[in-house]
Design an enzyme around this catalytic site. Structure first.
Site, PDB file in Angstrom:
ATOM      1  N   SER A 170       3.441  -2.198  10.305  1.00  7.07           N
ATOM      2  CA  SER A 170       4.892  -2.217  10.521  1.00  7.07           C
ATOM      3  C   SER A 170       5.541  -3.564  10.203  1.00  7.07           C
ATOM      4  CB  SER A 170       5.233  -1.783  11.950  1.00  7.07           C
ATOM      5  OG  SER A 170       4.776  -0.452  12.170  1.00  7.07           O
TER       6      SER A 170
ATOM      7  N   GLU B 103      -6.908   4.516   7.802  1.00 12.96           N
ATOM      8  CA  GLU B 103      -6.722   5.950   7.504  1.00 12.96           C
ATOM      9  C   GLU B 103      -7.967   6.516   6.824  1.00 12.96           C
ATOM     10  OE1 GLU B 103      -2.933   5.495   5.539  1.00 12.96           O
ATOM     11  OE2 GLU B 103      -2.066   4.922   7.474  1.00 12.96           O
TER      12      GLU B 103
ATOM     13  N   GLY C 243       2.371   2.183  10.766  1.00 10.73           N
ATOM     14  CA  GLY C 243       3.301   3.293  10.599  1.00 10.73           C
ATOM     15  C   GLY C 243       3.979   3.722  11.892  1.00 10.73           C
TER      16      GLY C 243
ATOM     17  N   GLU D 224      -5.369  -5.175  10.614  1.00  6.23           N
ATOM     18  CA  GLU D 224      -4.349  -4.158  10.850  1.00  6.23           C
ATOM     19  C   GLU D 224      -4.654  -3.428  12.149  1.00  6.23           C
ATOM     20  OE1 GLU D 224      -2.330  -2.773   7.016  1.00  6.23           O
ATOM     21  OE2 GLU D 224      -4.229  -1.730   7.094  1.00  6.23           O
TER      22      GLU D 224
ATOM     23  N   GLY E   7       2.811  -1.201   4.274  1.00  4.83           N
ATOM     24  CA  GLY E   7       2.843   0.229   3.967  1.00  4.83           C
ATOM     25  C   GLY E   7       4.262   0.667   3.672  1.00  4.83           C
ATOM     26  N   GLY E   8       4.887   1.298   4.651  1.00  2.95           N
ATOM     27  CA  GLY E   8       6.215   1.892   4.466  1.00  2.95           C
ATOM     28  C   GLY E   8       7.225   1.003   3.752  1.00  2.95           C
TER      29      GLY E   8
ATOM     30  N   HIS F 201      -9.576   0.935   4.915  1.00  2.00           N
ATOM     31  CA  HIS F 201      -8.275   1.129   5.569  1.00  2.00           C
ATOM     32  C   HIS F 201      -8.479   2.087   6.752  1.00  2.00           C
ATOM     33  CE1 HIS F 201      -4.220   2.455   6.402  1.00  2.00           C
ATOM     34  NE2 HIS F 201      -3.812   1.338   5.823  1.00  2.00           N
TER      35      HIS F 201
ATOM     36  N   ASN G  69       0.870  -1.186   0.000  1.00  2.00           N
ATOM     37  CA  ASN G  69       0.000   0.000   0.000  1.00  2.00           C
ATOM     38  C   ASN G  69       0.904   1.232   0.000  1.00  2.00           C
ATOM     39  OD1 ASN G  69      -1.814   2.045   0.532  1.00  2.00           O
ATOM     40  ND2 ASN G  69      -2.329   1.347   2.605  1.00  2.00           N
ATOM     41  N   TRP G  70       0.993   1.866  -1.162  1.00  2.00           N
ATOM     42  CA  TRP G  70       1.918   3.009  -1.296  1.00  2.00           C
ATOM     43  C   TRP G  70       1.390   4.265  -0.607  1.00  2.00           C
ATOM     44  CZ3 TRP G  70       3.707   2.988  -7.176  1.00  2.00           C
ATOM     45  CH2 TRP G  70       4.376   1.784  -7.440  1.00  2.00           C
ATOM     46  N   LYS G  71       0.097   4.281  -0.309  1.00  2.00           N
ATOM     47  CA  LYS G  71      -0.543   5.476   0.258  1.00  2.00           C
ATOM     48  C   LYS G  71      -0.277   6.678  -0.670  1.00  2.00           C
ATOM     49  CE  LYS G  71      -0.220   3.234   4.680  1.00  2.00           C
ATOM     50  NZ  LYS G  71      -0.148   3.294   6.126  1.00  2.00           N
TER      51      LYS G  71
END
Ligand code: PGA
Length: 248
Positions: free
Chosen positions: A211, A96, A172, A166, A232-233, A94, A9-11
């Protein structure tokens, strides 16, 4: 035997050039098809990314999907638009989106339903906040998030969907759930599905997100009910994303 899946997930990160370079690096470093793998770039890059993935084992998904079929919904992207560009997956719910953009269990269920209507595989994200965990409400929150979707679309629809657990406190933050904490919730989710349909539960891919890094992926993915990850990251770097994929 369930296949595993790793989704990046590049966001809202990167540029078109960096996204294309990242995808090219992932494709050229992908030397096995042992598990499913996909990236979720920002909407505006999807068509360009699609061109780089023709015939590749690497698939792509969207980070969100409209809760309506079509019409006056400014800023939304419909399931049929995503289908038109060969989109395989769409994240729905998600954390966010839930916390910054007002997604509720009901709108998440509607997005899930729209994705299914066009054969885009929804990846339903569920998970509790730190406060909810500390108040022992994890399972209650998961129930509410799952039930809203099951009530709208029916359990049969989960045969064509993926769930991602999640914990919000692990996204994150560098704080990963322990392997046992994650497994406990994954097992719970699978049991909730199994109560309604055992065979769907047995075949359901349930991903862990929060993470995940190359150095903790192997132990997480070794747990009985964890079938891969939503990353993510660490998905923004080809080497670490492939490192996670290869730890399946
Ligand atoms: P993270 O994000 O890997 O950066 O914690 C996971 C996610 O939000 O899907």
């Amino acid at each position: 035997m369930r296949r595993s899946l790793v989704v990046g997930n590049w966001k809202m990160n990167g540029t078109l050039a960096s996204g294309k370079a990242l995808v090219q690096e992932i494709v050229s470093g992908l030397d096995n098809t042992n598990a499913d793998i996909a990236v979720c770039p920002p909407f505006i890059y999807l068509s360009e990314i699609d061109k780089l993935l023709q015939g590749s084992h690497l698939k792509f998904g969207a980070q969100n999907i409209a809760d309506q079929e079509s019409g006056a919904y400014t800023g939304e992207v419909s399931a049929s638009m995503l289908k038109e560009i060969n989109c395989t997956y769409a994240l729905v719910g998600h954390s966010e989106r839930r916390s910054y953009y007002g997604d509720t269990n009901e709108t998440v269920a509607a997005r899930f339903n729209q994705a299914l209507s066009q054969d885009v595989c929804p990846i339903l994200c569920v998970g509790e906040t730190l406060e909810q965990r500390e108040q022992d409400k994890t399972f209650q929150v998961i129930d509410e998030q799952l039930n809203a979707v099951i009530d709208l679309v029916g359990i049969e629809s989960f045969a064509k969907a993926v769930i991602a657990y999640e914990p919000v406190w692990a996204i994150g933050t560098g704080k990963t759930a322990s392997d046992e904490q994650a497994q406990e919730v994954h097992q719970y989710i699978r049991q909730q599905i199994a109560k309604r349909d055992q065979s769907i539960a047995d075949n359901m891919q349930i991903l862990y997100g929060g993470s995940v890094k190359p150095d903790n992926a192997k132990a997480l993915f070794a747990m009985a009910d964890i079938d891969g990850g939503l990353i993510g990251g660490a998905s923004l770097d080809a080497e670490s994303f492939l490192g996670i994929y290869n730890s399946i």
